[in-house]
Design an enzyme around this catalytic site. Structure first.
Site, mmCIF file in Angstrom:
data_model
loop_
_atom_site.group_PDB
_atom_site.id
_atom_site.type_symbol
_atom_site.label_atom_id
_atom_site.label_comp_id
_atom_site.label_asym_id
_atom_site.label_seq_id
_atom_site.Cartn_x
_atom_site.Cartn_y
_atom_site.Cartn_z
ATOM 1 N N CYS A 164 18.091 -26.191 49.575
ATOM 2 C CA CYS A 164 17.939 -27.095 48.440
ATOM 3 C C CYS A 164 16.601 -26.761 47.766
ATOM 4 O O CYS A 164 15.535 -27.021 48.331
ATOM 5 C CB CYS A 164 17.968 -28.538 48.919
ATOM 6 S SG CYS A 164 17.884 -29.765 47.601
ATOM 7 N N CYS A 193 -16.249 1.065 53.633
ATOM 8 C CA CYS A 193 -15.546 -0.125 54.118
ATOM 9 C C CYS A 193 -14.458 -0.530 53.135
ATOM 10 O O CYS A 193 -14.714 -0.720 51.949
ATOM 11 C CB CYS A 193 -16.541 -1.271 54.305
ATOM 12 S SG CYS A 193 -15.765 -2.843 54.724
#
Length: 342
Positions: A164, A193
């Site tokens: 629903c 990094c």
């Protein structure tokens, strides 16, 4: 027995609807003004690029009412949803991130006042216990946006399941449009990094998605711990998915060279180790030629560029907690900064 149970369920649903309509009618006068105000707001434009967006910084903008339902787990008014009576062929996508959720052949009329589907696209919908303690909420598996609830055992269809769903949580794409999605391209860069590398690329115009990970090593499916131990030979890298109608590989490669120090060897600022090396992993000859051209321009300008240009091997996706690190945690990179070089 099943027929009797079916009729009982349908009568129960009708009673619930009558009660709901009675409650709604009490609030109509108070709500009508706010509903008119909401309808005057411009709707979120359905993007023509149907690429699923995993990066939260690129999610589609939401109207206040869409945010109330999708983010704050609200419910749209009964029988008011755009797709309650939609019977066209196509696919229903998540309004926030474009992830495909349901196909039109799974849709059925439940009489509940909200769109109903007896099945979802595999892996697209996640079921979680509702905070009310007795229902099961359904959310988009990709962005966790609220969709509605799932009910089982009602015997509406042979699959015995009813998703629903709030219409406002979805966008419907007709079948012919789904078959003409925008082409995307991919680039892979390593510049220290991967938190900092991703920080700049995820904000670049035309970038649809970014994914941190590992590439250039000799072990399958490496972990962050293994890569940091210098036992796998992998570099921390970012895979960039972009729309070639809005940007191009050369633009992104320039951004790569301008958001880290390409002269450093096996390090980037305070981060030391071969996983932090500067390296471009090309996917085809055109990418290789562009990368070599830009590197040579920097060398000709007097820069001692240490960047390697390497044919891409398997890209292994990094752990979830590394993904979009600065966007999720806040702050800015400590070893990446923009420096104009071209």
């Amino acid at each position: 027995m099943n027929l009797c149970l079916n009729r009982l369920i349908q009568k129960t649903m009708m009673l619930k609807n009558i009660i709901s309509l009675f409650i709604v009618s009490i609030a109509v006068s108070a709500c009508s003004q706010s509903q008119n105000q909401l309808s005057s707001n411009p709707k979120t434009t359905t993007t023509k690029n149907l690429q699923v967006m995993t990066d939260s910084t690129n999610w589609n903008d939401l109207t206040p009412e869409e945010e109330r339902v999708i983010v704050n787990k609200g419910t749209e008014m009964i029988w008011q949803g755009e797709y309650v009576d939609n019977h066209d062929d196509g696919t229903y996508l998540c309004k926030r991130c474009n992830a495909p959720l349901f196909t039109s052949d799974a849709k059925f009329d439940s009489g509940s006042g909200w769109p109903a589907f007896d099945d979802c696209i595999e892996g697209a919908v996640e079921e979680v216990p509702d905070r009310d303690g007795y229902r099961t909420e359904i959310v988009c598996s990709n962005c966790k946006g609220h969709l509605g609830h799932v009910f089982k055992g009602e015997h509406f269809t042979s699959k015995n399941t009813r998703h629903c769903v709030n219409s406002i949580s979805m966008q419907f794409i007709p079948e012919e449009e789904m078959n003409s999605t925008t082409k995307t391209d991919t680039a892979i860069f390593a510049s220290g990094c991967f938190w900092g590398t991703e920080y700049f690329f995820e904000k670049a115009e035309g970038v649809i998605d970014t994914q941190v990970g590992y590439i250039g090593g000799h072990k399958d499916n490496p972990t962050y711990k293994e890569v940091c131990a210098h036992t796998t030979g992998h570099a921390e890298a970012v895979r960039v998915t972009y729309d070639p109608t809005k940007t191009d590989y050369e633009t992104l490669t320039k951004l790569f060279f301008e958001t880290h120090d390409p002269t450093q060897v096996n390090r980037q600022g305070p981060d030391i180790g071969d996983q932090y090396r500067t390296e471009i992993f090309y996917l085809n000859d055109d990418q290789k030629a562009i990368a070599e051209k830009l590197k040579q321009e920097l060398v000709d300008g007097g820069l001692k560029v240490a960047t390697k240009i390497t044919k891409a091997t398997t890209f292994w996706e990094g752990e979830d907690y590394h993904e979009h690190y600065y966007s999720n945690k806040g702050g800015t990179p400590y070893c990446h900064a923009y420096t104009k070089r071209f």
